[in-house]
Scaffold this active site. Structure first.
Site, mmCIF file in Angstrom:
data_model
loop_
_atom_site.group_PDB
_atom_site.id
_atom_site.type_symbol
_atom_site.label_atom_id
_atom_site.label_comp_id
_atom_site.label_asym_id
_atom_site.label_seq_id
_atom_site.Cartn_x
_atom_site.Cartn_y
_atom_site.Cartn_z
ATOM 1 N N ASN A 10 30.102 41.254 39.987
ATOM 2 C CA ASN A 10 29.433 41.948 41.090
ATOM 3 C C ASN A 10 28.673 43.117 40.467
ATOM 4 O OD1 ASN A 10 28.785 43.874 43.077
ATOM 5 N ND2 ASN A 10 30.294 43.028 44.479
ATOM 6 N N GLU A 37 26.108 40.721 44.966
ATOM 7 C CA GLU A 37 25.429 41.955 45.386
ATOM 8 C C GLU A 37 24.176 42.210 44.550
ATOM 9 O OE1 GLU A 37 27.143 45.217 47.714
ATOM 10 O OE2 GLU A 37 28.841 45.029 46.328
ATOM 11 N N ASP A 157 33.480 37.789 43.741
ATOM 12 C CA ASP A 157 34.143 38.989 44.243
ATOM 13 C C ASP A 157 34.851 38.593 45.525
ATOM 14 O OD1 ASP A 157 34.932 41.327 45.379
ATOM 15 O OD2 ASP A 157 32.955 42.273 45.409
ATOM 16 N N ASN A 159 37.168 40.233 47.116
ATOM 17 C CA ASN A 159 37.575 41.359 47.956
ATOM 18 C C ASN A 159 38.998 41.192 48.484
ATOM 19 O OD1 ASN A 159 35.692 43.559 48.078
ATOM 20 N ND2 ASN A 159 34.221 42.176 49.037
ATOM 21 N N ASP A 228 38.138 40.476 41.556
ATOM 22 C CA ASP A 228 37.144 39.511 41.058
ATOM 23 C C ASP A 228 37.906 38.413 40.332
ATOM 24 O OD1 ASP A 228 34.328 40.979 41.449
ATOM 25 O OD2 ASP A 228 35.862 42.459 40.887
ATOM 26 N N ASP A 257 30.336 49.201 39.806
ATOM 27 C CA ASP A 257 31.745 49.583 39.966
ATOM 28 C C ASP A 257 32.692 48.407 39.668
ATOM 29 O OD1 ASP A 257 30.645 48.518 42.295
ATOM 30 O OD2 ASP A 257 31.569 49.956 43.649
ATOM 31 N N HIS A 258 32.120 47.216 39.433
ATOM 32 C CA HIS A 258 32.909 46.045 39.029
ATOM 33 C C HIS A 258 32.668 45.729 37.556
ATOM 34 C CE1 HIS A 258 33.812 44.388 43.176
ATOM 35 N NE2 HIS A 258 32.840 45.232 43.460
#
Length: 267
Positions: A10, A37, A157, A159, A228, A257-258
């Site tokens: 991501n 994303e 991802d 989540n 992930d 941030d991933h």
DNA sequence: ATGGCAGAAGCATTCTGA
């Protein structure tokens, strides 16, 4: 015998992260990379940069939010039968892309799907119900895909943190988004199709994560979550050789941030 | 209960993320 590396990342805006992705493709030697994303319409996707790096791209993007893509190394893999979105699930949010990847050095085809699972906001919210509905639609669609191509990898991802070992602060997160019981049941429904979390097929260091909040020095203090994942089907399980998370790109300037996650499969 | 940080849209501030 050749080994192929499948990965997922991501990138939280491909426009901002393009150099990181191109560098990582080179450094990791990944053969296929699912991106989430991207936040780019398809006409703005940087196809040329990836073509120059040796990758074909299957893109399913939109403005501002979401957007997924699949990068496929031309030297090692031949791609066919792309899928955009969950079959029979009309959805304005573009969150799933896949293709069948056939090793050019020989070997059976592998169906590689990359998904950006909805975040869900918080338990009970409208976006949370959409998250559960989206996963249920994926659970309905997968059996036919597995029938056509039994060797399948579902990455992305998710989540969802599969277990409390995948959260830096299980007590603090308990019942909240990413680890609520209905979300974990939804993940279990995926696993019950014969899929397995490839990362846990191998001994792993403790406290390893794939996402860290930008705030409060979360990465420096390793306050993260592992959301992930790369799930592999029953037919592929015996061919999996290694799995891991590469946290190095998270330490770069202006990071996603991933972190990218990967799995190596015997072709 | 809220902020902190980041990105997009768009020009002040809101929405979304996890």
């Amino acid at each position: 015998m050749t080994t192929l590396t499948f990965a997922s990342w991501n990138v939280n805006s491909l426009k901002v992260r393009l150099a990181h992705v191109v560098d990582w493709l080179e450094r990791s030697g990944a053969d296929a990379l699912a991106l989430q994303e991207t936040k780019l319409v398809d006409s703005a996707f940087p196809r040329d940069a990836f073509a120059e790096a040796g990758f074909d791209a299957f893109v399913f993007g939109q403005k501002t939010y979401n957007g997924v893509a699949l990068l496929v190394r031309r030297e090692t893999l031949a791609a066919s039968d792309p899928v955009y979105g969950i079959p029979d699930y009309p959805d304005p949010q573009r969150r799933l892309v896949g293709a069948t990847l056939t090793p050019k050095a020989g070997g059976e085809p592998i169906r590689f799907l990359g998904g950006y699972f909805p975040n869900g906001a918080e338990p009970g919210a409208a976006r949370y119900l959409y998250k559960l509905d989206w996963i249920a639609a994926l659970v309905r669609a997968l059996p036919e895909m597995l029938r056509v191509t039994p060797r399948l990898i579902l990455g992305g991802d998710f989540n969802i943190a599969p277990t409390d070992a995948d959260l830096y602060d299980p007590e603090g997160w308990a019942g909240g988004i990413l680890c609520s019981a209905p979300e974990r049941r939804a993940l279990e429904a995926l696993l019950s199709l014969g899929l397995v979390d490839s990362y846990r097929l191998f001994a792993q260091p403790e406290r390893t994560y794939s996402w860290w909040d930008y705030r409060r020095k979360a990465f420096e203090e390793n306050k993260g979550v592992r959301i992930d994942l790369l799930l592999v089907s029953e037919a592929l399980r015996a061919a999996v050789r290694a799995a891991g998370i590469d946290a190095a790109p998270r330490a770069l300037a202006q990071p996603s941030d991933h972190a990218p996650v990967w799995v190596k499969v015997q072709a």
